[in-house]
Design a protein around this motif. Structure first.
Motif, short mmCIF file in Angstrom:
data_model
loop_
_atom_site.label_atom_id
_atom_site.label_comp_id
_atom_site.label_asym_id
_atom_site.label_seq_id
_atom_site.Cartn_x
_atom_site.Cartn_y
_atom_site.Cartn_z
N ALA A 176 0.88 -1.17 0.00
CA ALA A 176 0.00 0.00 0.00
C ALA A 176 0.92 1.22 0.00
O ALA A 176 1.73 1.39 0.91
CB ALA A 176 -0.90 0.00 1.23
N ILE A 177 0.82 2.02 -1.04
CA ILE A 177 1.66 3.20 -1.19
C ILE A 177 0.80 4.43 -0.92
O ILE A 177 -0.21 4.64 -1.59
CB ILE A 177 2.26 3.29 -2.60
CG1 ILE A 177 3.00 2.00 -2.94
CG2 ILE A 177 3.16 4.52 -2.73
CD1 ILE A 177 3.36 1.88 -4.41
N LEU A 178 1.20 5.21 0.06
CA LEU A 178 0.48 6.44 0.40
C LEU A 178 1.42 7.62 0.16
O LEU A 178 2.45 7.73 0.81
CB LEU A 178 0.03 6.42 1.86
CG LEU A 178 -0.76 7.64 2.33
CD1 LEU A 178 -2.10 7.73 1.60
CD2 LEU A 178 -0.96 7.61 3.83
N THR A 179 1.06 8.46 -0.79
CA THR A 179 1.80 9.68 -1.09
C THR A 179 1.00 10.84 -0.53
O THR A 179 -0.20 10.95 -0.81
CB THR A 179 2.01 9.84 -2.60
OG1 THR A 179 2.59 8.65 -3.12
CG2 THR A 179 2.90 11.03 -2.92
N THR A 180 1.65 11.69 0.27
CA THR A 180 0.92 12.77 0.95
C THR A 180 1.58 14.12 0.74
O THR A 180 2.80 14.21 0.56
CB THR A 180 0.85 12.50 2.47
OG1 THR A 180 2.18 12.42 2.99
CG2 THR A 180 0.10 11.22 2.77
N ALA A 193 9.58 7.91 3.48
CA ALA A 193 10.48 9.04 3.24
C ALA A 193 9.63 10.31 3.19
O ALA A 193 8.48 10.27 2.76
CB ALA A 193 11.24 8.86 1.93
N ARG A 194 10.21 11.41 3.66
CA ARG A 194 9.47 12.67 3.64
C ARG A 194 10.46 13.80 3.45
O ARG A 194 11.54 13.79 4.00
CB ARG A 194 8.70 12.87 4.95
CG ARG A 194 8.07 14.26 5.04
CD ARG A 194 6.99 14.39 6.07
NE ARG A 194 5.83 13.58 5.83
CZ ARG A 194 4.91 13.80 4.87
NH1 ARG A 194 5.04 14.78 4.05
NH2 ARG A 194 3.88 13.01 4.76
N ASP A 195 10.04 14.78 2.65
CA ASP A 195 10.74 16.06 2.61
C ASP A 195 9.69 17.13 2.86
O ASP A 195 8.56 16.81 3.23
CB ASP A 195 11.52 16.25 1.30
CG ASP A 195 10.64 16.44 0.07
OD1 ASP A 195 9.41 16.67 0.20
OD2 ASP A 195 11.18 16.36 -1.04
N ALA A 196 10.04 18.38 2.66
CA ALA A 196 9.11 19.46 2.99
C ALA A 196 7.82 19.41 2.18
O ALA A 196 6.77 19.83 2.66
CB ALA A 196 9.80 20.81 2.79
N GLY A 197 7.87 18.88 0.96
CA GLY A 197 6.70 18.92 0.11
C GLY A 197 5.92 17.64 -0.04
O GLY A 197 4.74 17.66 -0.39
N CYS A 198 6.55 16.51 0.21
CA CYS A 198 5.91 15.24 -0.12
C CYS A 198 6.37 14.15 0.83
O CYS A 198 7.53 14.11 1.23
CB CYS A 198 6.29 14.87 -1.56
SG CYS A 198 5.62 13.32 -2.15
N GLY A 199 5.46 13.27 1.17
CA GLY A 199 5.80 12.09 1.97
C GLY A 199 5.33 10.85 1.24
O GLY A 199 4.29 10.87 0.58
N ILE A 200 6.10 9.79 1.34
CA ILE A 200 5.72 8.52 0.75
C ILE A 200 5.91 7.44 1.80
O ILE A 200 6.99 7.29 2.37
CB ILE A 200 6.55 8.18 -0.49
CG1 ILE A 200 6.34 9.26 -1.57
CG2 ILE A 200 6.18 6.80 -1.04
CD1 ILE A 200 7.23 9.09 -2.77
#
Length: 124
Positions: A21-25, A60-67
């Protein structure tokens, strides 16, 4: 900077076939919206690990996107997680405060492989 000694930070409890399950936020830019986010994310990771059929998680997460990618033995295990009462409440909180948006993808994994640089002294 992390210096890797030995094992790399990959989930190693998977053997195909299984599900991912891939959640991109995208997080809210409002710091008030993010109050409690780190704690809620940690609580959900701990809770997911208690579900029968959970195989592991990478993120993984940076300022704009998390996966976040979570791995599951089968669709029944994934369904149990999706319907978990505390997880449903956290999803609601995510939509109301934490996230600007998200996209979820459910994948059937049929094959996996990996590569890593040798950790032997002097190797490249």
């Amino acid at each position: 900077m992390t210096s890797w000694q030995g094992d790399l930070p990959f989930v190693r409890t998977t053997a195909p076939p299984y599900y991912a399950a891939i959640l991109t936020t995208a997080l809210s830019a409002d710091t008030a919206d993010l109050a409690g986010y780190v704690e809620a994310a940690a609580e959900m990771a701990d809770l997911a690990a208690q579900v029968d059929g959970y195989l592991g998680m990478e993120f993984a997460r940076d300022a704009g996107c998390g996966i976040t990618v979570s791995y599951w033995r089968d669709l029944d295990a994934l369904r149990s997680w999706r319907e978990n009462v505390a997880h449903v409440a956290a999803q609601r909180q995510g939509r109301e405060r934490f996230y600007l948006g998200y996209r979820a993808r459910i994948c059937h994994v049929e094959r996996e492989y990996e590569w890593s640089r040798s950790t032997e002294p002097g190797s490249r």
